[in-house]
Design a protein around this motif. Structure first.
Motif, PDB file in Angstrom:
ATOM      1  N   LYS A   1      11.928   5.803  -3.682  1.00 15.31           N
ATOM      2  CA  LYS A   1      10.555   5.625  -4.864  1.00 15.31           C
ATOM      3  C   LYS A   1       9.385   5.897  -4.248  1.00 15.31           C
ATOM      4  O   LYS A   1       8.428   5.937  -5.283  1.00 15.31           O
ATOM      5  N   ASP A   2       9.410   5.660  -3.014  1.00 16.62           N
ATOM      6  CA  ASP A   2       7.996   5.862  -2.266  1.00 16.62           C
ATOM      7  C   ASP A   2       7.617   7.137  -1.789  1.00 16.62           C
ATOM      8  O   ASP A   2       6.736   7.445  -1.220  1.00 16.62           O
ATOM      9  N   SER A   3       8.722   8.004  -1.884  1.00 15.85           N
ATOM     10  CA  SER A   3       8.463   9.394  -1.326  1.00 15.85           C
ATOM     11  C   SER A   3       7.291  10.098  -2.335  1.00 15.85           C
ATOM     12  O   SER A   3       7.152   9.807  -3.536  1.00 15.85           O
ATOM     13  N   ASN A   4       6.743  11.198  -1.746  1.00 15.21           N
ATOM     14  CA  ASN A   4       5.711  11.817  -2.509  1.00 15.21           C
ATOM     15  C   ASN A   4       6.419  12.530  -3.752  1.00 15.21           C
ATOM     16  O   ASN A   4       5.713  12.679  -4.773  1.00 15.21           O
TER      17      ASN A   4
ATOM     18  N   TYR B   1       8.974  12.071  -5.644  1.00 20.80           N
ATOM     19  CA  TYR B   1       9.416  10.888  -6.807  1.00 20.80           C
ATOM     20  C   TYR B   1       8.142  10.700  -7.259  1.00 20.80           C
ATOM     21  O   TYR B   1       8.087  10.716  -8.620  1.00 20.80           O
ATOM     22  N   THR B   2       7.090  10.323  -6.656  1.00 22.86           N
ATOM     23  CA  THR B   2       5.949  10.085  -7.358  1.00 22.86           C
ATOM     24  C   THR B   2       5.237  11.148  -8.216  1.00 22.86           C
ATOM     25  O   THR B   2       5.053  10.961  -9.391  1.00 22.86           O
TER      26      THR B   2
ATOM     27  N   PHE C   1       7.594  11.702 -11.225  1.00 23.50           N
ATOM     28  CA  PHE C   1       7.432  10.647 -12.047  1.00 23.50           C
ATOM     29  C   PHE C   1       6.293  11.006 -13.091  1.00 23.50           C
ATOM     30  O   PHE C   1       6.194  10.857 -14.283  1.00 23.50           O
ATOM     31  N   ALA C   2       5.244  11.074 -12.102  1.00 22.81           N
ATOM     32  CA  ALA C   2       3.782  11.608 -12.937  1.00 22.81           C
ATOM     33  C   ALA C   2       3.844  12.545 -13.796  1.00 22.81           C
ATOM     34  O   ALA C   2       3.501  12.456 -15.063  1.00 22.81           O
TER      35      ALA C   2
ATOM     36  N   LEU D   1       5.847  11.766 -16.917  1.00 22.99           N
ATOM     37  CA  LEU D   1       5.215  10.844 -17.909  1.00 22.99           C
ATOM     38  C   LEU D   1       4.271  11.600 -18.745  1.00 22.99           C
ATOM     39  O   LEU D   1       4.376  11.274 -19.957  1.00 22.99           O
TER      40      LEU D   1
END
Lengths: 250, 227
Positions: A5-8, A10-11, A14-15, A18
């Motif tokens: 979840k901390d990988s770029n 995934y981030t 997700f963004a 969203l």
């Protein structure tokens, strides 16, 4: 399934997801509520015109519920006209109900639209004794966003009999006060032309001289830019109508 | 406000268990967001001139906080921690836009009165505070209860302050004259009563909130800080 979840990746993923979901939800809500908002605005337009014509006490009793009935009782759309910037009847020749559809706020914003193509509606009200009143819608710029209003002239086509001002995003307690009765009262009784029918230039002042002197109107403390916006709006907005009234009188 | 998420542990408890009920009742009194945590003061002073405005503001905050808390709670295990504040902001902002559109469509008069304040719900610290402190670490059910509790805690203070300010500042309640017509000077006004214009001004909101805090702390000594 182990997702970091901390990988770029995934981030970012997700963004993006969203934003797409939120965008879709907001767009559909905006579309679903639009017809209701448009209906409200149409009523509001009539309400403001009626409020500008009526004396303060009666104007306070106008609500969304009775606005349309009052409008139909007081304003005869057959008498209303749409002018161009030179005060002649507009070449598009809009009459009747269609005059209410003229969106001066949109035309004011529209940079593409040429000055000479803009529409300037004029509503004519008549009371039981046959005494006429003229309602001029105006639009301008405040500090944060648009300001607009209606100026109602007496039978002589030069004395301000009533007005409404409104805004979208002016500062509450400061610029937003333009819609309050006390500010509108400062405009009532002012004359928009001199004896010969030439336009005067209104000036918003800070020295409290507005009540005594003609063409001067007291501004709102802390709301100078909004007050100046109203000043510019009235001065510019009345021009085509003054030309029209001059030809009417001749 | 505690920085760490308050955890509720029990795996399967009913929505109305004692613990969950406490989530609703606590913010009403001993952990009130306005009087104890002193959050959301900005709106408490801006829109409490009239009861009607305060009521609709409370309804809007209730909608945003309850739904927002639930959404954040549902997503809590998916939200990347590095962008969690931004995600929370996006959720609040979109809910606020929905509220704004709804108000403009169905209660246009209220929408005009609240004007920019609806947009300012985004900056209401109660909402971001609950997202970060509670919804990020708890299940949907408790988050729902927490949202309800905090919104009601916010609402009753707001409406109480508005009640006092409107009654003594304008002599009306929900726009209806209580003491008679001020302009015509009948009713109480005919014997010399005047509205207190000070009540309309923002400082009075703080003074009234202060009085509520004082009453609350004098009744419950545990709320008084040592320092």
């Amino acid at each position: 399934m182990a997702v970091n979840k901390d990988s770029n990746g995934y981030t970012f993923g997700f963004a993006i997801a969203l934003v797409v979901v939120v965008g879709a939800i907001l767009a559909s809500v905006a579309m679903a509520t639009k017809p209701f908002q448009e209906k409200n605005e149409a009523v509001k337009k009539k309400m403001d015109i009626v409020k500008a014509i009526l004396p303060k006490k009666q104007a306070e009793k106008v609500t969304r519920k009775n606005a349309t009935a009052k409008f139909e009782e007081m304003v005869n759309l057959e008498n209303a006209v749409v002018l161009d910037m030179n005060g002649n009847i507009h070449k598009d020749n809009i009459t009747g109900e269609a005059i209410l559809d003229v969106d001066i706020k949109k035309e004011y914003r529209d940079k593409e639209l040429k000055e000479k193509d803009k529409h300037f509606p004029l509503f004519v009200a008549e009371d039981k004794d046959g005494k006429k009143a003229y309602v001029i819608p105006v639009v301008g710029k405040g500090l944060w966003g648009p300001v607009w209003g209606n100026i109602c002239l007496d039978e002589d086509m030069r004395t301000i009999k009533g007005a409404t001002f409104d805004h979208k995003t002016e500062t509450p307690g400061l610029g937003a006060e333009i819609k309050q009765g006390f500010f509108i009262d400062r405009w009532i009784g002012e004359q928009i032309t001199d004896e010969e029918g030439n336009p005067v230039t209104f000036e918003i002042v800070k020295d409290n001289s507005g009540a005594k002197e003609p063409v001067k109107v007291d501004g709102i403390t802390g709301g100078t830019i909004t007050s100046k916006g109203v000043e510019e709006m009235v001065n510019r907005g009345l021009k085509p109508y003054i030309k029209y009234f001059k030809t009417l009188k001749q | 406000m505690s920085e760490v998420a308050e955890k509720t542990k029990a795996p399967r408890e009913s929505l109305f268990s004692k613990k969950n009920r406490k989530l609703v009742t606590d913010p009403l009194t001993d952990n009130n967001p306005i009087t104890i945590q002193v959050l959301g003061i900005c709106s408490a002073l801006a829109i409490t001139v009239q009861v009607e405005q305060a009521f609709w503001m409370s309804v809007s905050v209730l909608f945003v906080l309850v739904l927002g808390n639930m959404v954040i709670s549902m997503l809590r295990n998916l939200i990347p921690s590095r962008i969690r504040i931004i995600v929370q902001l996006v959720v609040v902002a979109s809910l606020v836009i929905i509220v704004d559109l709804m108000l403009a469509a169905f209660v246009p008069d209220v929408s005009e009165k609240l004007s920019v304040f609806v947009g300012l719900i985004i900056t209401n610290c109660i909402i971001m505070g609950r997202f970060e402190a509670f919804a990020m670490g708890n299940k949907v059910g408790p988050s729902l209860m927490d949202g309800l509790g905090n919104s009601f805690g916010y609402a009753w203070i707001l409406i109480l302050v508005a009640f006092v300010r409107e009654l003594f500042g304008s002599g009306t309640l929900w726009g209806q004259p209580i003491f008679g017509d001020y302009i015509e000077g009948n009713g109480l006004y005919s014997i010399g009563y005047v509205n207190n214009n000070m009540m309309i001004l923002p400082p009075m909101a703080l003074i009234i909130v202060g009085v509520i805090i004082w009453v609350q702390r004098s009744r419950n000594k545990a709320l008084i800080e040592d320092h």
